[in-house]
Write a protein that holds these residues in place. Structure first.
Motif, PDB file in Angstrom:
ATOM      1  N   ILE A 109       0.813  -1.196  -0.059  1.00  0.00           N
ATOM      2  CA  ILE A 109       0.176  -0.071  -0.126  1.00  0.00           C
ATOM      3  C   ILE A 109       0.906   1.191  -0.052  1.00  0.00           C
ATOM      4  CG2 ILE A 109      -0.099   0.492   2.380  1.00  0.00           C
ATOM      5  CD1 ILE A 109      -3.055   0.050  -0.217  1.00  0.00           C
ATOM      6  N   ARG A 110       1.985   1.210   0.549  1.00  0.00           N
ATOM      7  CA  ARG A 110       2.805   2.379   0.613  1.00  0.00           C
ATOM      8  C   ARG A 110       3.835   2.681  -0.798  1.00  0.00           C
ATOM      9  NH1 ARG A 110       5.087   4.367   6.261  1.00  0.00           N
ATOM     10  NH2 ARG A 110       3.117   4.089   7.627  1.00  0.00           N
ATOM     11  N   ASN A 111       3.660   1.760  -1.645  1.00  0.00           N
ATOM     12  CA  ASN A 111       4.673   1.590  -2.774  1.00  0.00           C
ATOM     13  C   ASN A 111       3.736   2.213  -4.160  1.00  0.00           C
ATOM     14  OD1 ASN A 111       5.994   1.336  -5.044  1.00  0.00           O
ATOM     15  ND2 ASN A 111       6.818  -0.782  -4.188  1.00  0.00           N
ATOM     16  N   GLY A 112       4.120   3.568  -4.577  1.00  0.00           N
ATOM     17  CA  GLY A 112       3.131   3.928  -5.442  1.00  0.00           C
ATOM     18  C   GLY A 112       3.305   3.133  -6.782  1.00  0.00           C
ATOM     19  N   TYR A 113       4.505   2.542  -6.846  1.00  0.00           N
ATOM     20  CA  TYR A 113       4.594   1.648  -8.173  1.00  0.00           C
ATOM     21  C   TYR A 113       3.848   0.603  -8.388  1.00  0.00           C
ATOM     22  CZ  TYR A 113       8.834   4.809  -8.741  1.00  0.00           C
ATOM     23  OH  TYR A 113       9.431   5.826  -9.246  1.00  0.00           O
ATOM     24  N   GLU A 114       3.204   0.100  -7.249  1.00  0.00           N
ATOM     25  CA  GLU A 114       2.125  -0.851  -7.269  1.00  0.00           C
ATOM     26  C   GLU A 114       0.658  -0.778  -7.782  1.00  0.00           C
ATOM     27  OE1 GLU A 114       2.934  -4.011  -7.033  1.00  0.00           O
ATOM     28  OE2 GLU A 114       5.212  -3.813  -6.209  1.00  0.00           O
ATOM     29  N   TYR A 115       0.459   0.850  -7.761  1.00  0.00           N
ATOM     30  CA  TYR A 115      -0.922   1.245  -8.070  1.00  0.00           C
ATOM     31  C   TYR A 115      -1.238   1.078  -9.533  1.00  0.00           C
ATOM     32  CZ  TYR A 115      -1.505   2.743  -3.170  1.00  0.00           C
ATOM     33  OH  TYR A 115      -2.117   2.748  -1.933  1.00  0.00           O
ATOM     34  N   ASP A 116      -2.499   0.899  -9.697  1.00  0.00           N
ATOM     35  CA  ASP A 116      -2.795   0.773 -11.079  1.00  0.00           C
ATOM     36  C   ASP A 116      -3.338   1.889 -11.865  1.00  0.00           C
ATOM     37  OD1 ASP A 116      -4.080  -1.931  -9.281  1.00  0.00           O
ATOM     38  OD2 ASP A 116      -2.877  -2.432 -11.063  1.00  0.00           O
ATOM     39  N   TYR A 117      -4.178   2.789 -11.078  1.00  0.00           N
ATOM     40  CA  TYR A 117      -4.614   4.064 -11.889  1.00  0.00           C
ATOM     41  C   TYR A 117      -4.406   5.253 -10.730  1.00  0.00           C
ATOM     42  CZ  TYR A 117      -7.237   0.257 -14.182  1.00  0.00           C
ATOM     43  OH  TYR A 117      -7.703  -0.517 -14.909  1.00  0.00           O
ATOM     44  N   TRP A 118      -4.096   6.248 -11.565  1.00  0.00           N
ATOM     45  CA  TRP A 118      -3.861   7.735 -10.896  1.00  0.00           C
ATOM     46  C   TRP A 118      -4.643   8.843 -11.345  1.00  0.00           C
ATOM     47  CZ3 TRP A 118       0.113   8.478  -7.167  1.00  0.00           C
ATOM     48  CH2 TRP A 118       0.900   7.238  -6.896  1.00  0.00           C
ATOM     49  N   GLY A 119      -4.766   9.674 -10.392  1.00  0.00           N
ATOM     50  CA  GLY A 119      -5.649  10.855 -10.981  1.00  0.00           C
ATOM     51  C   GLY A 119      -4.401  11.860 -11.652  1.00  0.00           C
ATOM     52  N   GLN A 120      -5.028  13.143 -12.032  1.00  0.00           N
ATOM     53  CA  GLN A 120      -4.229  14.104 -12.488  1.00  0.00           C
ATOM     54  C   GLN A 120      -3.394  14.950 -11.448  1.00  0.00           C
ATOM     55  OE1 GLN A 120      -7.277  14.294 -12.056  1.00  0.00           O
ATOM     56  NE2 GLN A 120      -7.496  16.459 -11.253  1.00  0.00           N
ATOM     57  N   GLY A 121      -3.864  14.931 -10.236  1.00  0.00           N
ATOM     58  CA  GLY A 121      -3.258  15.738  -9.132  1.00  0.00           C
ATOM     59  C   GLY A 121      -3.968  16.972  -8.886  1.00  0.00           C
ATOM     60  N   THR A 122      -3.856  17.314  -7.599  1.00  0.00           N
ATOM     61  CA  THR A 122      -4.744  18.754  -7.165  1.00  0.00           C
ATOM     62  C   THR A 122      -3.513  19.410  -6.377  1.00  0.00           C
ATOM     63  OG1 THR A 122      -6.459  19.839  -6.184  1.00  0.00           O
ATOM     64  CG2 THR A 122      -5.910  17.826  -5.159  1.00  0.00           C
ATOM     65  N   GLN A 123      -3.415  20.674  -6.514  1.00  0.00           N
ATOM     66  CA  GLN A 123      -2.210  21.422  -6.044  1.00  0.00           C
ATOM     67  C   GLN A 123      -2.767  22.089  -4.497  1.00  0.00           C
ATOM     68  OE1 GLN A 123       1.064  22.717  -7.213  1.00  0.00           O
ATOM     69  NE2 GLN A 123       1.167  22.919  -4.906  1.00  0.00           N
ATOM     70  N   VAL A 124      -1.870  21.739  -3.625  1.00  0.00           N
ATOM     71  CA  VAL A 124      -2.169  22.448  -2.140  1.00  0.00           C
ATOM     72  C   VAL A 124      -0.985  23.180  -2.131  1.00  0.00           C
ATOM     73  CG1 VAL A 124      -2.403  21.836   0.321  1.00  0.00           C
ATOM     74  CG2 VAL A 124      -3.429  20.431  -1.338  1.00  0.00           C
ATOM     75  N   THR A 125      -1.318  24.483  -1.465  1.00  0.00           N
ATOM     76  CA  THR A 125      -0.339  25.450  -1.151  1.00  0.00           C
ATOM     77  C   THR A 125      -0.655  25.763   0.256  1.00  0.00           C
ATOM     78  OG1 THR A 125      -0.150  26.336  -3.472  1.00  0.00           O
ATOM     79  CG2 THR A 125       0.569  27.840  -1.647  1.00  0.00           C
TER      80      THR A 125
END
Length: 128
Positions: A109-125
Motif C-alpha cells: 500500500i505504501r509503494n506508489g509503483y504498485e498502484y494501477d490507476y492515478w488521478g491528475q493531481g490537485t495543488q495544495v499551497t
C-alpha cells in the motif's frame, strides 16, 4: 478506472482542507485507495491509504495524527481530510487505486509503483 481529484487550493498554515477523489469506470470497492504527494524535493511521498471497505488505514509518518483518509463506496469517492497544515505539506496531491487481490495487497500500500490507476493531481499551497 478514471480518478479525478478536487479540493486543492491555498490555505494558511494551521488551517484545514479536504481533498476528494472521484472514481468512475470500475467497481470502486474492488480497490484500495491511496494518496501521495509530489514536491520538487520528493518525487512521490506516501501520504495515506485505505482498504476497500474503509476498515483499515495507514498514514505516512509526517501526516499521522493530522490527516484522515476515508471513503464512501456509495459515492465512489475517497477523501483526505487535512488539518493543522504546515508549509511543508504544500505539494501536488494525487490519489491512486490499487486493485485488491487478497491479503498481500496491504503490504504494497505504501509503494506508489504498485498502484494501477492515478488521478491528475490537485495543488495544495500552504502559506506561512
Amino acid at each position: 478506472v478514471q480518478l479525478v481529484e478536487s479540493g486543492g487550493g491555498l490555505v494558511q498554515a494551521g488551517g484545514s482542507l479536504r481533498l476528494s477523489c472521484a472514481a468512475s469506470g470500475g467497481t470502486f470497492s474492488n480497490y484500495a485507495m491511496g494518496w501521495f504527494r509530489h514536491t520538487p524535493q520528493v518525487e512521490r511521498e506516501f501520504v495515506a491509504a485505505i482498504n476497500w471497505s474503509g476498515g483499515t488505514t495507514d498514514y505516512g509518518d509526517s501526516v499521522k495524527g493530522r490527516f484522515t483518509i476515508f471513503r464512501d463506496n456509495a459515492k465512489n469517492t475517497v477523501y483526505l481530510q487535512m488539518t493543522s497544515l504546515k508549509p511543508e505539506d504544500a505539494a501536488v496531491y494525487y490519489c491512486a487505486a490499487l486493485i485488491e487481490t487478497g491479503g498481500s495487497t496491504w503490504s504494497l500500500i505504501r509503494n506508489g509503483y504498485e498502484y494501477d490507476y492515478w488521478g491528475q493531481g490537485t495543488q495544495v499551497t500552504v502559506a506561512s
